[in-house]
Design an enzyme around this catalytic site. Structure first.
Site, mmCIF file in Angstrom:
data_model
loop_
_atom_site.group_PDB
_atom_site.id
_atom_site.type_symbol
_atom_site.label_atom_id
_atom_site.label_comp_id
_atom_site.label_asym_id
_atom_site.label_seq_id
_atom_site.Cartn_x
_atom_site.Cartn_y
_atom_site.Cartn_z
ATOM 1 N N THR A 108 0.882 -1.166 0.000
ATOM 2 C CA THR A 108 0.000 0.000 0.000
ATOM 3 C C THR A 108 0.909 1.201 0.000
ATOM 4 O OG1 THR A 108 -1.705 -1.085 1.311
ATOM 5 C CG2 THR A 108 -1.559 1.296 1.537
ATOM 6 N N ARG A 167 -14.092 -7.487 -0.031
ATOM 7 C CA ARG A 167 -13.246 -7.362 1.170
ATOM 8 C C ARG A 167 -12.617 -5.962 1.217
ATOM 9 N NH1 ARG A 167 -7.557 -6.031 2.031
ATOM 10 N NH2 ARG A 167 -6.944 -6.966 4.001
HETATM 11 N N1 ASP Z 1 -3.059 -2.970 4.097
HETATM 12 C C1 ASP Z 1 -3.546 -3.385 2.810
HETATM 13 C C2 ASP Z 1 -4.789 -4.215 2.986
HETATM 14 O O1 ASP Z 1 -4.863 -4.990 3.909
HETATM 15 C C3 ASP Z 1 -2.604 -4.136 1.971
HETATM 16 C C4 ASP Z 1 -1.125 -3.927 2.174
HETATM 17 O O2 ASP Z 1 -0.685 -2.929 2.644
HETATM 18 O O3 ASP Z 1 -0.350 -4.792 1.828
HETATM 19 O O4 ASP Z 1 -5.639 -4.122 2.144
#
Ligand code: ASP
Length: 344
Positions: free
Chosen positions: A204, A232
Site C-alpha cells: 500500500t 473485502r
Molecule cells: N493494508 C492493505 C490491505 O490490507 C494491503 C497492504 O498494505 O499490503 O488491504
C-alpha cells in the site's frame, strides 16, 4: 443534596473556576511534551515502501514551493496509482479472486476533515475520489458502486485497471489456489512460496507530510490483498486504521495485513501514543507489539508495518517482519530506509 442544590453548587464552582482563570469545560491540555514548536519552512514527506521515493518526489514539487500538505499527499500517491507496473496500487493492481481490481483509499487533512472510498472499481485515482468525498459531500466514506457513480458524475474516467500481467498472474493463481483467502496465508498474504518478510502480494502507499506552515495531512491508497473475496475491505480506507492525522500531534499510516491493523485501530493508536510522549518509532513499535500480544502465532506469519511523523518533523517506523522500507524527503535528505522489525 437535591438536584437543584447540586446544580447550583456546580454552577458556583464553575463560575469560581472561570473567575480564577480555569475553564472546567476546556479540552484537557495535551501532554506538554507533545506541544511541539512547529519548525516552519521545513516541510517533510514520508511514505511506505521503496516506491515511496518517486511518490515523495512528486509531493515535494508541491511542498517545496510552499504548497499545502493535503495537495502534496494527493499528488504524491497518484504516482504509484498511475503506474501499471506497481501491482499493489491503482492501475495494474492485483485483482480479487473474481478477477476484479477493487481499490481502497483515504485522505485526511490538518483540520481532521477526511474522505474515503472502498471497493472502488474502474477509477485509477481512488485517492482523488476520496478527496471528492471529503470536500464535496457531507460524508466520510462511500463504497462500491456508489463510489464509482460519484466519481463518474464528477468527471472521472472509467478505465480497465486489470493489466495483462496482473490478469495472467491471477489466472495462474486460479489453477491451484484454494478459495480461502484469509486462512491461506502462504498464498495470499505472502505470495506463493513466500516467506515472512516478503511483501510481493500486497502493499500500500501510505504517505504523510508536513508543509511549511506546520500543517500535516495524509493519504493512503491500495488495491488491497491480492485474490481477496470480492468486497473485502482492508485497513487502508479506514480512518484510524490505515491512516490518522492529528495536527496537534502528528500522523501515522500502515501497510500489511489490514485485518490485524483494523483490530487495533493501528494508526490512531500510534498517534495517541505519540500524544502521550512516545517518539514515532517507539509508538510504531508499541502498535506492532499490540498485534503480537493479541495473537503471537498468527503474527509470525504475516507482515504489518507502521510509519509515523510527529509535529517536530521526527519520523520513525516499525514492522513485524524484516523487509518493510519507507522513503523520506525533506530539505535535508532524500532516503529510503529499512524499518526496524520485531521477528529476527
Ligand atoms: N493494508 C492493505 C490491505 O490490507 C494491503 C497492504 O498494505 O499490503 O488491504
Amino acid at each position: 443534596m437535591s438536584d437543584r442544590r447540586k446544580f447550583l453548587r456546580f454552577s458556583f464552582l464553575s463560575s469560581a473556576a472561570i473567575l480564577a482563570g480555569k475553564n472546567l469545560f476546556a479540552r484537557p491540555a495535551a501532554n506538554p511534551d507533545t506541544k511541539y514548536p512547529v519548525i516552519k519552512d521545513q516541510p517533510i514527506v514520508i511514505s511506505t515502501w521503496d516506491f515511496g521515493k518517486e511518490a515523495n518526489a512528486a509531493a515535494w514539487e508541491v511542498l517545496g514551493k510552499g504548497g499545502r500538505a493535503l495537495d502534496a499527499v494527493e499528488t504524491g500517491v497518484k504516482v504509484p496509482e498511475a503506474d501499471p507496473n506497481n501491482q499493489s496500487v491503482g492501475l495494474g493492481g492485483r485483482p480479487d479472486r473474481d478477477g476484479r481490481v477493487t481499490l481502497d483509499a483515504c485522505i485526511m487533512d490538518e483540520n481532521s476533515k477526511c474522505g474515503s472510498v472502498a471497493c472502488l472499481e474502474h477509477i485509477v485515482h481512488a485517492i482523488s475520489v476520496a478527496r471528492l468525498v471529503m470536500e464535496k459531500t457531507p460524508h466520510v466514506m462511500i463504497v462500491g458502486d456508489g463510489a464509482l457513480q460519484l466519481a463518474l458524475e464528477n468527471g472521472f474516467k472509467k478505465e480497465n485497471l486489470l493489466t495483462a500481467k496482473s490478469e495472467a498472474e491471477w489466472k495462474a493463481w486460479l489453477e491451484k489456489a484454494k478459495y480461502e483467502p484469509v486462512k491461506n496465508i502462504e498464498n495470499l498474504h505472502l505470495g506463493k512460496g513466500g516467506k515472512p518478510g516478503d511483501h510481493n502480494n500486497h502493499d500500500t502507499i501510505g504517505m504523510v507530510a508536513m508543509d511549511a506552515k506546520g500543517s500535516i495531512s495524509g493519504a493512503c491508497t491500495t488495491s488491497g490483498m491480492a485474490y481477496k473475496i470480492h468486497g473485502r475491505v482492508g485497513d487502508s480506507p479506514i480512518i484510524g486504521a490505515g491512516l490518522y492525522v492529528d495536527n496537534e500531534v502528528g500522523a501515522a499510516t500502515s501497510t500489511g495485513v489490514g485485518e490485524e491493523v483494523i483490530r487495533i485501530v493501528g494508526s490512531h493508536l500510534v498517534v495517541e501514543l505519540m500524544r502521550q510522549g512516545a517518539d514515532p518509532e517507539t509508538a510504531c513499535k508499541k502498535a506492532v507489539e499490540r498485534i503480537i500480544a493479541r495473537n503471537p502465532e498468527a503474527a509470525k506469519q504475516i507482515q504489518v508495518g507502521f510509519l509515523a511523523l510527529n509535529k517536530k518533523g521526527e519520523y520513525g517506523a516499525y514492522a513485524l517482519q524484516k523487509g518493510f522500507s519507507y522513503a523520506v524527503k525533506s530539505g535535508k535528505e532524500e532516503q529510503v530506509y529499512e524499518s526496524k522489525f520485531f521477528y529476527e
